[in-house]
Scaffold this motif. Structure first.
Motif, mmCIF file in Angstrom:
data_model
loop_
_atom_site.group_PDB
_atom_site.id
_atom_site.type_symbol
_atom_site.label_atom_id
_atom_site.label_comp_id
_atom_site.label_asym_id
_atom_site.label_seq_id
_atom_site.Cartn_x
_atom_site.Cartn_y
_atom_site.Cartn_z
ATOM 1 N N MET A 74 -23.950 39.757 50.473
ATOM 2 C CA MET A 74 -24.692 40.315 51.596
ATOM 3 C C MET A 74 -26.186 40.066 51.440
ATOM 4 O O MET A 74 -26.872 39.699 52.406
ATOM 5 C CB MET A 74 -24.420 41.808 51.715
ATOM 6 C CG MET A 74 -25.084 42.448 52.929
ATOM 7 S SD MET A 74 -24.812 44.230 53.009
ATOM 8 C CE MET A 74 -25.893 44.782 51.668
ATOM 9 N N GLN A 75 -26.710 40.245 50.243
ATOM 10 C CA GLN A 75 -28.132 39.986 50.010
ATOM 11 C C GLN A 75 -28.491 38.549 50.358
ATOM 12 O O GLN A 75 -29.526 38.288 50.986
ATOM 13 C CB GLN A 75 -28.486 40.250 48.549
ATOM 14 C CG GLN A 75 -28.598 41.712 48.184
ATOM 15 C CD GLN A 75 -28.952 41.848 46.715
ATOM 16 O OE1 GLN A 75 -28.106 42.149 45.881
ATOM 17 N NE2 GLN A 75 -30.199 41.613 46.390
ATOM 18 N N ARG A 76 -27.650 37.615 49.948
ATOM 19 C CA ARG A 76 -27.931 36.208 50.246
ATOM 20 C C ARG A 76 -27.933 35.961 51.750
ATOM 21 O O ARG A 76 -28.803 35.252 52.277
ATOM 22 C CB ARG A 76 -26.897 35.308 49.561
ATOM 23 C CG ARG A 76 -26.997 35.286 48.039
ATOM 24 C CD ARG A 76 -26.135 34.191 47.446
ATOM 25 N NE ARG A 76 -24.716 34.420 47.646
ATOM 26 C CZ ARG A 76 -23.941 35.083 46.789
ATOM 27 N NH1 ARG A 76 -24.460 35.604 45.690
ATOM 28 N NH2 ARG A 76 -22.647 35.233 47.028
ATOM 29 N N GLU A 77 -26.973 36.553 52.443
ATOM 30 C CA GLU A 77 -26.877 36.329 53.884
ATOM 31 C C GLU A 77 -28.032 36.997 54.626
ATOM 32 O O GLU A 77 -28.556 36.439 55.597
ATOM 33 C CB GLU A 77 -25.529 36.830 54.396
ATOM 34 C CG GLU A 77 -24.365 36.010 53.863
ATOM 35 C CD GLU A 77 -23.038 36.333 54.517
ATOM 36 O OE1 GLU A 77 -23.031 37.021 55.564
ATOM 37 O OE2 GLU A 77 -21.998 35.895 53.982
ATOM 38 N N LEU A 78 -28.449 38.175 54.174
ATOM 39 C CA LEU A 78 -29.576 38.842 54.821
ATOM 40 C C LEU A 78 -30.874 38.082 54.580
ATOM 41 O O LEU A 78 -31.714 37.959 55.481
ATOM 42 C CB LEU A 78 -29.703 40.284 54.320
ATOM 43 C CG LEU A 78 -29.012 41.354 55.182
ATOM 44 C CD1 LEU A 78 -27.519 41.096 55.291
ATOM 45 C CD2 LEU A 78 -29.278 42.746 54.628
ATOM 46 N N ALA A 79 -31.042 37.564 53.372
ATOM 47 C CA ALA A 79 -32.248 36.790 53.070
ATOM 48 C C ALA A 79 -32.296 35.519 53.915
ATOM 49 O O ALA A 79 -33.353 35.146 54.443
ATOM 50 C CB ALA A 79 -32.293 36.442 51.589
ATOM 51 N N ALA A 80 -31.151 34.862 54.054
ATOM 52 C CA ALA A 80 -31.096 33.643 54.862
ATOM 53 C C ALA A 80 -31.387 33.951 56.326
ATOM 54 O O ALA A 80 -32.087 33.197 57.013
ATOM 55 C CB ALA A 80 -29.727 32.984 54.722
ATOM 56 N N ALA A 81 -30.862 35.073 56.814
ATOM 57 C CA ALA A 81 -31.100 35.464 58.203
ATOM 58 C C ALA A 81 -32.573 35.768 58.433
ATOM 59 O O ALA A 81 -33.143 35.397 59.469
ATOM 60 C CB ALA A 81 -30.247 36.679 58.557
ATOM 61 N N ALA A 132 -25.926 46.946 43.669
ATOM 62 C CA ALA A 132 -26.203 47.951 44.695
ATOM 63 C C ALA A 132 -27.690 48.284 44.733
ATOM 64 O O ALA A 132 -28.286 48.419 45.811
ATOM 65 C CB ALA A 132 -25.380 49.208 44.426
ATOM 66 N N GLU A 133 -28.312 48.400 43.572
ATOM 67 C CA GLU A 133 -29.741 48.711 43.504
ATOM 68 C C GLU A 133 -30.572 47.577 44.099
ATOM 69 O O GLU A 133 -31.549 47.816 44.823
ATOM 70 C CB GLU A 133 -30.148 48.947 42.051
ATOM 71 C CG GLU A 133 -31.620 49.278 41.857
ATOM 72 C CD GLU A 133 -32.033 50.590 42.488
ATOM 73 O OE1 GLU A 133 -33.227 50.735 42.823
ATOM 74 O OE2 GLU A 133 -31.164 51.478 42.658
ATOM 75 N N ALA A 134 -30.192 46.344 43.816
ATOM 76 C CA ALA A 134 -30.928 45.200 44.353
ATOM 77 C C ALA A 134 -30.825 45.143 45.873
ATOM 78 O O ALA A 134 -31.792 44.803 46.565
ATOM 79 C CB ALA A 134 -30.397 43.902 43.741
ATOM 80 N N ALA A 135 -29.662 45.486 46.405
ATOM 81 C CA ALA A 135 -29.485 45.484 47.858
ATOM 82 C C ALA A 135 -30.365 46.547 48.508
ATOM 83 O O ALA A 135 -30.969 46.318 49.560
ATOM 84 C CB ALA A 135 -28.019 45.722 48.207
ATOM 85 N N ALA A 142 -38.105 45.281 53.103
ATOM 86 C CA ALA A 142 -38.175 44.849 54.498
ATOM 87 C C ALA A 142 -38.760 45.946 55.378
ATOM 88 O O ALA A 142 -39.567 45.676 56.278
ATOM 89 C CB ALA A 142 -36.785 44.453 54.990
ATOM 90 N N VAL A 143 -38.369 47.188 55.124
ATOM 91 C CA VAL A 143 -38.898 48.313 55.893
ATOM 92 C C VAL A 143 -40.379 48.520 55.571
ATOM 93 O O VAL A 143 -41.201 48.757 56.470
ATOM 94 C CB VAL A 143 -38.090 49.595 55.604
ATOM 95 C CG1 VAL A 143 -38.786 50.824 56.183
ATOM 96 C CG2 VAL A 143 -36.685 49.462 56.175
ATOM 97 N N ALA A 144 -40.747 48.422 54.301
ATOM 98 C CA ALA A 144 -42.147 48.594 53.901
ATOM 99 C C ALA A 144 -43.037 47.554 54.565
ATOM 100 O O ALA A 144 -44.191 47.842 54.921
ATOM 101 C CB ALA A 144 -42.269 48.505 52.383
#
Length: 204
Positions: A74-81, A132-135, A142-144
Motif C-alpha cells: 500500500m505504501q508503494r502504491e500511495l507513493a506512486a499515486a 504499520a508504523e511506516a504507513a 502527507a497531512v503535515a
C-alpha cells in the motif's frame, strides 16, 4: 547405512515462506478467516502440516506477515499515486493518496483484512509493527504538508483523514454502499473537501 525407501526423496521447498504467504492470501480470498489454518496453508504449499512452523510458529504470525506485506504494498502504491498526481501541490498529492488507498483496499481485500485485524497480537512481530508504523508516518507526513508541520495536532488530523478513506474502503468491501457509489469519480468527489476540512478541523 540407512537408505530412503524406494520412490521416496527428502522433500525440500526452497520457497516455502513465500508459498505459505500466497496460500494464506488465496484462502482468505476464497473463504475468509473461517478456513484459514496453518494446516490448510501447508496442504496448499505441498508440505507436511508441521513444515510451516519453521517460518511461522503460529497462524497469527502468518496472518501478521500477510498484513505487513499489505502495508508495504500500500505504501508503494500511495507513493506512486502521489508522484503521478495531476496537481503536484500538497493537496493534490494527498487527494491522490486517498483515492489510491481506497483502490488498494478494494483490489486486495484479503491483505487489507489482515492489515487491521487483531493489531495488538500482530504488533508482537517486528515486521508487522515496522510496516504499520511506516504507513502511518507516510500519512502524517502527507497531512503535515497540507496543514503545516508546525501544527501540534497533525496526528489527530491524520486520524481524521484515515477515518474517511478507511471507512469508505470498508463500506465498499462489505457491499454496504448503493450501486454506483464506489466508482473512482465518486471517491474523488467525496475526498475533494478533505484538505479544507483538515485545515479547519477543530477551529472555531
Amino acid at each position: 547405512m540407512d537408505r530412503a525407501p524406494p520412490n521416496k526423496k527428502p522433500y525440500h521447498h526452497g520457497g516455502l515462506r513465500e508459498a505459505l504467504v500466497q496460500a494464506g492470501i488465496d484462502i482468505l480470498t476464497e473463504g475468509g478467516l473461517s478456513s484459514f489454518t496453518l494446516r490448510e496453508c501447508a496442504r496448499r504449499a505441498g508440505v507436511s502440516h508441521a513444515a510451516p512452523k519453521n517460518h511461522f510458529p503460529t497462524v497469527e504470525h502468518l496472518k501478521a506477515e500477510i498484513g505487513a506485506r499489505g502495508f508495504e504494498q500500500m505504501q508503494r502504491e500511495l507513493a506512486a499515486a502521489a508522484d503521478a498526481a495531476p496537481s503536484p501541490s500538497a493537496e493534490g498529492r494527498l487527494l491522490a493518496m486517498g483515492a489510491a488507498y481506497v483502490r488498494f483496499a478494494t483490489a486486495n481485500p484479503a491483505a487489507y483484512q489482515m492489515m487491521f485485524r487483531d493489531q495488538d497480537s500482530f504488533e508482537r512481530t517486528p515486521h508487522y509493527s515496522a510496516a504499520a508504523e511506516a504507513a502511518w508516518t507516510q500519512l502524517e507526513e502527507a497531512v503535515a504538508a497540507v496543514i503545516g508541520a508546525e501544527r501540534p495536532d497533525v496526528e489527530a488530523r491524520a486520524a481524521h483523514a484515515f477515518a474517511l478513506v478507511h471507512g469508505f474502503a470498508s463500506l465498499i468491501i462489505d457491499g454496504r454502499l448503493p450501486p454506483g457509489l464506489g466508482t473512482d469519480a465518486v471517491i474523488a468527489q467525496s475526498l475533494a473537501s478533505l484538505p479544507a476540512a483538515l485545515r479547519g478541523l477543530g477551529t472555531a
